[in-house]
Design an enzyme around this catalytic site. Structure first.
Site, PDB file in Angstrom:
ATOM      1  N   LYS A  43       0.800  -1.231   0.000  1.00 19.90           N
ATOM      2  CA  LYS A  43       0.000   0.000   0.000  1.00 19.90           C
ATOM      3  C   LYS A  43       0.838   1.290   0.000  1.00 19.90           C
ATOM      4  CE  LYS A  43      -3.948  -2.201   2.023  1.00 19.90           C
ATOM      5  NZ  LYS A  43      -4.891  -2.333   3.130  1.00 19.90           N
ATOM      6  N   GLY A  99       0.456  -2.461  15.199  1.00 16.19           N
ATOM      7  CA  GLY A  99       0.899  -2.481  13.803  1.00 16.19           C
ATOM      8  C   GLY A  99       0.995  -1.080  13.237  1.00 16.19           C
ATOM      9  N   ALA A 100       1.936  -0.881  12.332  1.00 19.62           N
ATOM     10  CA  ALA A 100       2.146   0.460  11.756  1.00 19.62           C
ATOM     11  C   ALA A 100       2.447   0.360  10.267  1.00 19.62           C
ATOM     12  CB  ALA A 100       3.300   1.163  12.497  1.00 19.62           C
TER      13      ALA A 100
HETATM   14  P1  NDP Z   1       1.893  -4.243   6.059  1.00 18.84           P
HETATM   15  O1  NDP Z   1       2.727  -5.329   5.484  1.00 18.84           O
HETATM   16  O2  NDP Z   1       1.952  -2.899   5.460  1.00 18.84           O
HETATM   17  O3  NDP Z   1       2.256  -4.054   7.649  1.00 18.84           O
HETATM   18  C1  NDP Z   1       2.391  -5.190   8.448  1.00 18.84           C
HETATM   19  C2  NDP Z   1       2.428  -4.800   9.924  1.00 18.84           C
HETATM   20  O4  NDP Z   1       2.401  -6.002  10.694  1.00 18.84           O
HETATM   21  C3  NDP Z   1       3.690  -4.040  10.358  1.00 18.84           C
HETATM   22  O5  NDP Z   1       3.358  -3.155  11.378  1.00 18.84           O
HETATM   23  C4  NDP Z   1       4.583  -5.171  10.885  1.00 18.84           C
HETATM   24  O6  NDP Z   1       5.509  -4.736  11.864  1.00 18.84           O
HETATM   25  C5  NDP Z   1       3.544  -6.032  11.571  1.00 18.84           C
HETATM   26  N1  NDP Z   1       3.981  -7.432  11.708  1.00 18.84           N
HETATM   27  C6  NDP Z   1       4.088  -8.353  10.729  1.00 18.84           C
HETATM   28  N2  NDP Z   1       4.494  -9.538  11.235  1.00 18.84           N
HETATM   29  C7  NDP Z   1       4.654  -9.335  12.572  1.00 18.84           C
HETATM   30  C8  NDP Z   1       5.054 -10.175  13.653  1.00 18.84           C
HETATM   31  N3  NDP Z   1       5.363 -11.472  13.457  1.00 18.84           N
HETATM   32  N4  NDP Z   1       5.092  -9.640  14.884  1.00 18.84           N
HETATM   33  C9  NDP Z   1       4.778  -8.347  15.088  1.00 18.84           C
HETATM   34  N5  NDP Z   1       4.394  -7.504  14.108  1.00 18.84           N
HETATM   35  C10 NDP Z   1       4.324  -7.993  12.863  1.00 18.84           C
HETATM   36  O7  NDP Z   1       0.400  -4.837   6.073  1.00 18.84           O
HETATM   37  P2  NDP Z   1      -0.966  -4.000   6.041  1.00 18.84           P
HETATM   38  O8  NDP Z   1      -0.839  -2.902   7.029  1.00 18.84           O
HETATM   39  O9  NDP Z   1      -1.334  -3.673   4.663  1.00 18.84           O
HETATM   40  O10 NDP Z   1      -2.037  -5.105   6.554  1.00 18.84           O
HETATM   41  C11 NDP Z   1      -2.040  -5.522   7.910  1.00 18.84           C
HETATM   42  C12 NDP Z   1      -3.160  -6.557   8.130  1.00 18.84           C
HETATM   43  O11 NDP Z   1      -4.440  -5.960   8.004  1.00 18.84           O
HETATM   44  C13 NDP Z   1      -3.137  -7.709   7.124  1.00 18.84           C
HETATM   45  O12 NDP Z   1      -3.378  -8.919   7.817  1.00 18.84           O
HETATM   46  C14 NDP Z   1      -4.277  -7.402   6.192  1.00 18.84           C
HETATM   47  O13 NDP Z   1      -4.843  -8.554   5.600  1.00 18.84           O
HETATM   48  C15 NDP Z   1      -5.257  -6.731   7.126  1.00 18.84           C
HETATM   49  N6  NDP Z   1      -6.188  -5.809   6.451  1.00 18.84           N
HETATM   50  C16 NDP Z   1      -7.523  -6.077   6.490  1.00 18.84           C
HETATM   51  C17 NDP Z   1      -8.423  -5.219   5.896  1.00 18.84           C
HETATM   52  C18 NDP Z   1      -9.868  -5.504   5.958  1.00 18.84           C
HETATM   53  O14 NDP Z   1     -10.609  -4.912   5.160  1.00 18.84           O
HETATM   54  N7  NDP Z   1     -10.327  -6.304   6.884  1.00 18.84           N
HETATM   55  C19 NDP Z   1      -7.971  -4.022   5.172  1.00 18.84           C
HETATM   56  C20 NDP Z   1      -6.546  -3.815   5.233  1.00 18.84           C
HETATM   57  C21 NDP Z   1      -5.694  -4.704   5.832  1.00 18.84           C
HETATM   58  P3  NDP Z   1       6.955  -4.140  11.461  1.00 18.84           P
HETATM   59  O15 NDP Z   1       6.714  -2.710  11.066  1.00 18.84           O
HETATM   60  O16 NDP Z   1       7.761  -4.315  12.669  1.00 18.84           O
HETATM   61  O17 NDP Z   1       7.437  -4.966  10.279  1.00 18.84           O
END
Ligand code: NDP
Length: 278
Positions: free
Chosen positions: A71, A132-133
């Protein structure tokens, strides 16, 4: 003479993307509104993103949804953006308009519709914790702050990313950042939103247990046919309610559909049809 009929193509691009239920939702919207269109799952690795978007456009694509982890990157690739996508610095919807890429972000409005309209959650003066960020968090912070919560805290594994968002959004409302293990226990949370993608990979990070009380409403942006790890965690720790993000998914999809086709589908029957009131 043979006439070639081309159906308008749409799709969702992500990595991974096989979990996405967007094709089902858009198919139901298309049937409901009588639109001729097809919607595909497109798994695209980050280094191929730009090429894949252009290729989709060249081969008759009309619009795309963008999901994990693309995104923020797509916000840099589009030619024009809506105000809400610019504020978020993240794009979850692209419309191809006369050779140009127009980016929008429907995540925030989708989440708000689900919280306010479908679930009756009041956010004014609420304490909100977002875990999450990433790209999804960027999309929801602005709309959540417009609801005038008392505080919105962002906890993230990588603190720099949460701090960056605080710097970006602090002019809109009260935001703060920390790591998971630094969430102040004295701060009561009315709403905890899981916006990490950890569950997608089967991980359960050390979510801050002390942040949950029996008055806390927990909302997982992730969704699944089985209870997601965060939803299970929230239930185990005595949350008032633990909801998965199906409603947001359907609501943000409806907004994308409206942008592409000029018609707003009725979300209630689609939510019901998917049997997803978790
Ligand atoms: P991104 O890849 O942009 O961000 C992922 C986030 O998850 C980061 O903050 C990352 O932390 C964190 N993260 C990933 N793995 C771990 C872990 N093992 N432990 C701790 N933190 C972790 O993803 P998005 O923001 O685009 O999406 C996030 C979630 O939201 C997804 O599961 C997506 O499917 C869901 N979603 C659902 C929607 C809906 O309509 N229901 C709409 C949009 C998203 P770090 O910064 O440290 O890497």
């Amino acid at each position: 003479m043979n006439e070639t009929v081309t159906i308008d193509r749409y799709g969702v691009m992500g990595y991974p993307v096989s979990h996405s239920r967007s094709p089902v939702i858009h198919r139901l919207f298309a049937i409901q509104t009588g639109q001729e269109m097809q919607y595909e799952l497109l798994q695209v690795a980050p280094e191929k993103l730009d090429i894949a978007i252009r290729q989709f456009q060249r081969t008759g694509g009309k619009g795309l949804n963008i999901t994990v982890p693309h995104k923020s990157e797509v916000a840099r690739l589009v030619d024009q953006m809506s105000e809400r996508a610019r504020t978020a610095g993240a794009v979850n919807t692209i419309a191809f308009r006369g050779g140009e890429l127009y980016g929008d972000n429907t995540d925030g409005i989708g989440l708000l519709r689900d919280l306010n309209v479908n679930l009756g959650v009041n956010l004014e003066d609420a304490g909100i914790l977002i875990l999450g960020a990433g790209g999804a968090t960027r999309g929801i912070i602005g709309p959540l702050l417009e609801m005038q919560p008392a505080l919105l805290r962002i906890a993230n594994r990588t603190i720099e990313k949460a701090q960056y968002l605080v710097d970006h959004f602090e002019k809109i409302g009260p935001v703060a950042a920390c790591r998971f293990d630094e969430v102040p226990v004295a701060e009561p949370y009315d709403l905890i939103i899981n916006a990490t993608s950890a569950g997608l990979h089967g991980d359960t990070p050390p979510y801050p247990e002390a942040a949950i009380t029996e008055n806390t409403f927990c909302y997982d942006l992730s969704y699944g046919l089985n209870t997601t790890p965060f939803s299970a965690w929230a239930r185990e720790h005595g949350a008032k309610k633990s909801i998965m993000g199906w409603g947001m998914l359907v609501e943000q999809a409806a907004e994308s559909f409206h942008l592409w086709r000029g018609i707003r589908p009725d979300t209630a029957p689609v939510l019901k049809q998917m049997h997803i009131n978790a």
